[in-house]
Design an enzyme around this catalytic site. Structure first.
Site, mmCIF file in Angstrom:
data_model
loop_
_atom_site.group_PDB
_atom_site.id
_atom_site.type_symbol
_atom_site.label_atom_id
_atom_site.label_comp_id
_atom_site.label_asym_id
_atom_site.label_seq_id
_atom_site.Cartn_x
_atom_site.Cartn_y
_atom_site.Cartn_z
ATOM 1 N N ASP A 113 -1.234 -13.473 4.629
ATOM 2 C CA ASP A 113 -1.851 -14.741 4.232
ATOM 3 C C ASP A 113 -2.610 -14.543 2.928
ATOM 4 O O ASP A 113 -3.209 -13.485 2.710
ATOM 5 C CB ASP A 113 -2.862 -15.207 5.286
ATOM 6 C CG ASP A 113 -2.223 -15.610 6.601
ATOM 7 O OD1 ASP A 113 -1.003 -15.424 6.762
ATOM 8 O OD2 ASP A 113 -2.957 -16.104 7.476
ATOM 9 N N HIS A 169 2.035 -6.822 6.093
ATOM 10 C CA HIS A 169 3.241 -6.488 6.841
ATOM 11 C C HIS A 169 4.419 -6.143 5.930
ATOM 12 O O HIS A 169 4.412 -6.458 4.742
ATOM 13 C CB HIS A 169 3.630 -7.676 7.730
ATOM 14 C CG HIS A 169 2.578 -8.073 8.708
ATOM 15 N ND1 HIS A 169 2.646 -7.772 10.050
ATOM 16 C CD2 HIS A 169 1.399 -8.749 8.534
ATOM 17 C CE1 HIS A 169 1.575 -8.254 10.664
ATOM 18 N NE2 HIS A 169 0.798 -8.843 9.766
ATOM 19 N N SER A 256 -9.506 -8.708 -0.906
ATOM 20 C CA SER A 256 -8.596 -7.616 -1.246
ATOM 21 C C SER A 256 -7.343 -8.181 -1.905
ATOM 22 O O SER A 256 -7.125 -9.386 -1.912
ATOM 23 C CB SER A 256 -8.210 -6.837 0.019
ATOM 24 O OG SER A 256 -9.338 -6.635 0.860
#
Length: 298
Positions: A113, A169, A256
């Protein structure tokens, strides 16, 4: 004020920024910049705050944070009362039903996301940080030979703000090499900071690895830490096969960034994302969402 593009509603939205006033003061005032250079960007500062957020006492920060930013915890695996610390909440796992992965094997999906920028046909010595500020891939990973593979390729920059899901991921099946760690500072990756600190990604703590994907070539993955991000956690096992959507790792507290570099003629990014990048806007996306396709004939 940070404006981004919501591709689902096809509208521009204003980002709710955690600690916005402090970030703007730090990066826009002489006193703030002095404090930044002497204290805030140092490892000790981030390590201490990270230590506190791993403690049970930090649980008291969770509820106010959830309320302030209107976070939906119904999609999290744990209930609010079950988090052992703020960091446990921050890098929370989601229920499998919370995110759907685009079923088409030729679809390029988002690794997590966040807010996305996409640059095609890149110049390795002139990568865009923000308008007017650039850096080179060689400086970023300190490996000229590896960097040269991505000449005229594609660069994706996914910025995760503190309110986002903070696990990342694999976008395809394949095998990932071990991660290389590069020591550095802990500047914020907020757009305000990116406009003030030259070559910020090259200054911050970061890790990089090569993912040998089954459908999109050799992908260079770079995770960049930021202010108060005490740890970049790699949860995958090097040299072991992974499936599309498997977790690669997660960040502890803080905003981040993850950068992906693709070789030339491997992918084609969706036009709306490319267009918004050219206009200077990030596009909000979710893990598993289609953001491009495999290049035809590849």
């Amino acid at each position: 004020m940070i404006k981004y593009y919501d591709r689902k509603t096809q509208t521009y939205q204003i980002e709710k920024v955690a600690g916005e006033k402090m970030i703007r003061w730090t990066y826009s005032s002489p006193v703030g910049m002095r404090l930044l250079e002497t204290v805030v960007k140092k490892r000790m500062c981030s390590s201490f705050y990270g230590w506190y957020l791993d403690r049970r006492i930090s649980r008291r920060k969770i509820h106010p944070f959830v309320c302030k930013f209107d976070l939906d915890l119904s999609i999290a695996e744990k209930n609010l009362k079950d988090f052992s610390s703020f960091n446990d909440f921050f890098y929370r796992k989601l229920k499998p039903s919370a995110r759907s992965i685009d079923p088409c094997q030729d679809s390029l999906i988002s690794l997590g996301d966040g807010k996305l920028l996409a640059y095609e046909d890149i110049n390795l010595d002139c990568l865009v940080q923000v308008k007017g500020l650039t850096y080179s891939l060689k400086e970023l990973i300190k490996d000229p030979e590896t960097a040269s593979k991505y000449k005229r390729g594609t660069c994706l920059i996914l910025r995760l703000c503190p309110t986002d899901y903070h696990r990342f991921h694999f976008i395809d099946s394949g095998i990932c090499e071990p991660s290389h760690r590069i020591k550095g500072s802990y500047y914020s990756v907020n757009p305000v900071a990116l406009q003030k600190v030259a070559k910020l990604f090259c200054e911050n703590k970061r890790e990089w690895s090569i993912f040998h994907s089954d459908h999109f070539g050799d992908i260079l993955t770079i995770e960049v830490g930021a202010t108060f991000v005490g740890s970049i956690i790699q949860s995958y096992t090097p040299h072991q096969p992974v499936a599309r959507g498997d977790e690669k790792g997660y960040f502890k507290f803080g905003g981040s960034t993850v950068l992906l570099f693709f070789e030339e003629n491997k992918i084609k990014i969706d036009p709306d994302i490319v267009e918004q990048t050219k206009l200077g806007y990030e596009t909000y996306i979710l893990f598993g969402e289609k953001i491009g396709v495999r290049h035809k004939g590849r």
